[in-house]
Write a protein that holds these residues in place. Structure first.
Motif, PDB file in Angstrom:
ATOM      1  N   ALA A 128       6.339   1.509 -36.343  1.00  0.00           N
ATOM      2  CA  ALA A 128       5.896   2.219 -37.602  1.00  0.00           C
ATOM      3  C   ALA A 128       4.778   3.186 -37.882  1.00  0.00           C
ATOM      4  CB  ALA A 128       5.523   0.849 -38.598  1.00  0.00           C
ATOM      5  N   MET A 129       5.453   4.325 -38.286  1.00  0.00           N
ATOM      6  CA  MET A 129       4.406   5.658 -38.385  1.00  0.00           C
ATOM      7  C   MET A 129       3.957   5.551 -39.964  1.00  0.00           C
ATOM      8  SD  MET A 129       6.311   8.230 -35.917  1.00  0.00           S
ATOM      9  CE  MET A 129       4.939   9.429 -35.976  1.00  0.00           C
ATOM     10  N   ALA A 160       1.300   2.495 -35.990  1.00  0.00           N
ATOM     11  CA  ALA A 160       0.614   3.602 -35.618  1.00  0.00           C
ATOM     12  C   ALA A 160       0.100   4.492 -36.816  1.00  0.00           C
ATOM     13  CB  ALA A 160       1.544   4.742 -34.736  1.00  0.00           C
ATOM     14  N   ALA A 161      -0.508   3.809 -37.866  1.00  0.00           N
ATOM     15  CA  ALA A 161      -0.974   4.443 -38.999  1.00  0.00           C
ATOM     16  C   ALA A 161      -2.211   3.517 -39.832  1.00  0.00           C
ATOM     17  CB  ALA A 161       0.205   5.016 -39.927  1.00  0.00           C
ATOM     18  N   ALA A 170      -0.962   7.566 -30.201  1.00  0.00           N
ATOM     19  CA  ALA A 170      -0.902   6.307 -30.056  1.00  0.00           C
ATOM     20  C   ALA A 170       0.664   5.980 -30.352  1.00  0.00           C
ATOM     21  CB  ALA A 170      -1.335   5.274 -31.054  1.00  0.00           C
ATOM     22  N   ALA A 171       1.634   6.900 -31.362  1.00  0.00           N
ATOM     23  CA  ALA A 171       3.008   6.538 -31.363  1.00  0.00           C
ATOM     24  C   ALA A 171       3.794   7.191 -29.989  1.00  0.00           C
ATOM     25  CB  ALA A 171       3.437   7.405 -32.554  1.00  0.00           C
ATOM     26  N   GLU A 172       2.996   8.215 -29.529  1.00  0.00           N
ATOM     27  CA  GLU A 172       3.743   8.837 -28.555  1.00  0.00           C
ATOM     28  C   GLU A 172       3.660   7.861 -27.286  1.00  0.00           C
ATOM     29  OE1 GLU A 172       2.211  12.550 -26.880  1.00  0.00           O
ATOM     30  OE2 GLU A 172       3.745  12.830 -25.377  1.00  0.00           O
ATOM     31  N   ASP A 173       2.317   7.328 -27.148  1.00  0.00           N
ATOM     32  CA  ASP A 173       2.116   6.748 -25.967  1.00  0.00           C
ATOM     33  C   ASP A 173       3.177   5.306 -25.999  1.00  0.00           C
ATOM     34  OD1 ASP A 173       0.612   5.542 -23.619  1.00  0.00           O
ATOM     35  OD2 ASP A 173       0.238   3.945 -25.015  1.00  0.00           O
ATOM     36  N   PHE A 174       3.291   4.835 -27.180  1.00  0.00           N
ATOM     37  CA  PHE A 174       4.378   3.620 -27.558  1.00  0.00           C
ATOM     38  C   PHE A 174       5.787   3.823 -26.924  1.00  0.00           C
ATOM     39  CE2 PHE A 174       7.019   0.792 -30.269  1.00  0.00           C
ATOM     40  CZ  PHE A 174       6.606  -0.435 -29.939  1.00  0.00           C
TER      41      PHE A 174
END
Length: 372
Positions: A128-129, A160-161, A170-174
Motif C-alpha cells: 500500500a502506497m 509504505a506511507a 521502502a516500496a522499491e525494496d519491498f
C-alpha cells in the motif's frame, strides 16, 4: 438495523437488478424522513416523496453540499466519518460524509473489488502506497485499502506511507524482494505516488521484474500529481518498470461522498472490452447517469454530461449525489472525460446555491429562536 438497511445489504451480497428501483425509492423516502437538511432541500424544490415514482426524479445533491451541512440522520448509531481533501475551499472547509452503517460500506467496497481486481481468486503480497486506516481514519481511501489488504492479502504486506508522505525507497525494496522470491504483488496506490515510484526506478535503479499475476490499482488520476501521468502512461510504465501486464493495471474511480466505486474494465475482469479509451464498470447497486450541465436534466445514453450517482450503499446519508466530473454513460459503464469547467457547470452551481440558501434559512431560524 431498519429493514431498508438490511435489504440493501442483502442486495449487495446477492444483486437482483429488478429490485433496484424499488429499493432506491424506499431509500430516498427514508432519507427524506430522517435527514433534516436533505428534507428541507427537497421541500425547497417542491419534491414530494409520495409523488416520486422514478429514481431519476429524486433531487440530487452536489458533492459540494457535503461541505456545508450534516447529511446523516442518526448521530447515535455506529459510524465512520470521512473528510474530503479540501483542495477547493481549503482544509478548514472540508466535505464530511458520515457512514452510519460501516458494514454496508465494507460489503460494497469488497464485493466490487473482488469482481474487478481479484476475479481470479488470488491472494498475494500487498504493497500500500497510502496510509492505513489506523493512521488516517478520516480517509475513506485508507479505510478501503485496509479492508482490501485484510480480505485479499497474503501474510506479507507493507504500508509504505504515513501522513508525511510515501516512502518510495521502502516500496522499491519491498517490490525487489517480491521479484527475487517470485511471488506476485498487488500494489494499491494513488496515481501520484505511482508516478514518483516510476521516476525513482528510472533515475536510480534497474527495472523490477515482478512475476506473472502481479497487479496494480491506482486512483486519483491527475489530481495532485507533481509528475503528471495519463491513464495510458500509467499502464505503459507499470509494464516498463515493473513488468505488470496491462490488463492487470486497473484504475479506480471513487470519492469520499460515495460508498461505492467504479473500476476499469479490462480483459481480466470483463468479457466485453472495446478498443479505444477504457471505460469503468459500476456495481449493480450504483446507478450512473449523465446530466445536462445547465438544466440538470438527464441526457441520452452515450451523450456527454455531468456524472450523477444513486448509490444504495449510501442509504445512511444521501444516495443521489452529483459530481463535477464529465463523462459518457452507457448502461453500467462510464467513460470519464474530465472535470467540468466553471462555465459548463451552471446547473451544478445553481444546485449548490439552492442548498446554501436552505442552510442559511435554517441557521437564521435557529438564531432567532435563541434570541427570543
Amino acid at each position: 438495523m431498519p429493514d431498508i438497511y438490511q435489504e440493501i445489504l442483502e442486495f449487495i451480497r446477492n444483486p437482483q437488478p429488478s429490485r433496484f428501483d424499488e429499493l432506491a425509492i424506499r431509500a430516498f423516502r427514508h432519507q427524506f424522513d430522517w435527514v433534516r437538511n436533505y428534507r428541507a432541500y427537497c421541500e425547497s424544490r417542491g419534491a414530494d416523496p409520495s409523488q416520486i415514482r422514478s429514481v431519476d426524479e429524486v433531487p440530487v445533491v452536489s458533492t459540494a453540499a457535503f461541505k456545508y451541512a450534516n447529511l446523516a440522520h442518526d448521530e447515535s448509531a455506529p459510524r465512520l466519518e470521512f473528510l474530503t481533501s479540501g483542495t477547493t475551499l481549503g482544509r478548514s472547509h472540508r466535505g464530511r460524509h458520515v457512514v452510519m452503517h460501516p458494514e454496508i460500506y465494507r460489503a460494497s467496497a469488497l464485493a466490487h473489488l473482488r469482481r474487478m481486481l481479484f476475479a481470479d481468486g488470488a491472494r498475494s503480497r500487498m504493497l500500500a502506497m497510502h496510509p492505513g486506516s489506523d493512521v488516517m481514519p478520516e480517509s475513506s481511501l485508507s479505510t478501503m485499502v485496509t479492508w482490501c489488504i485484510e480480505e485479499f492479502g497474503a501474510r506479507t504486506m507493507l504500508y509504505a506511507a504515513n501522513r508525511q508522505g510515501v516512502d518510495i525507497a521502502a516500496a522499491e525494496d519491498f517490490l525487489r524482494r517480491a521479484a527475487a522470491d517470485r511471488e506476485p504483488v498487488c500494489i494499491l496506490t494513488t496515481t501520484a505516488a505511482f508516478a514518483s515510484l516510476c521516476e525513482h526506478i528510472e533515475t536510480s535503479s534497474e527495472r523490477i521484474d515482478l512475476p506473472a499475476g502481479s497487479r496494480l490499482m491506482d486512483t486519483g488520476g491527475a489530481k495532485g500529481q507533481a509528475i503528471p501521468l495519463t491513464p495510458a502512461e500509467v499502464i505503459g510504465r507499470a509494464r516498463q518498470f515493473l513488468g505488470i501486464e496491462p490488463d492487470l493495471v486497473i484504475n479506480e474511480y471513487g470519492m469520499t461522498e460515495l460508498c461505492s466505486q467504479l473500476y476499469d474494465a479490462t480483459r481480466f475482469n470483463s468479457r466485453e472490452v472495446a478498443s479505444g479509451p477504457r471505460v469503468k464498470i459500476a456495481p449493480p447497486w450504483l446507478r450512473v447517469r449523465a446530466l445536462d450541465p445547465v438544466t440538470l436534466a438527464g441526457v441520452s445514453d452515450g451523450e456527454m454530461g455531468l456524472l450523477a450517482f444513486f448509490d444504495l450503499a449510501n442509504v445512511g446519508s444521501i444516495s443521489a449525489v452529483m459530481t463535477e466530473d464529465i463523462g459518457v454513460v452507457r448502461g453500467d459503464r462510464v467513460r470519464l472525460v474530465g472535470r467540468a469547467a466553471a462555465s459548463e457547470a451552471r446547473g451544478c452551481a445553481l444546485a449548490i446555491g439552492e442548498f446554501e440558501a436552505v442552510e442559511r434559512k435554517r441557521q437564521n431560524r435557529n438564531a432567532a429562536s435563541v434570541a427570543s
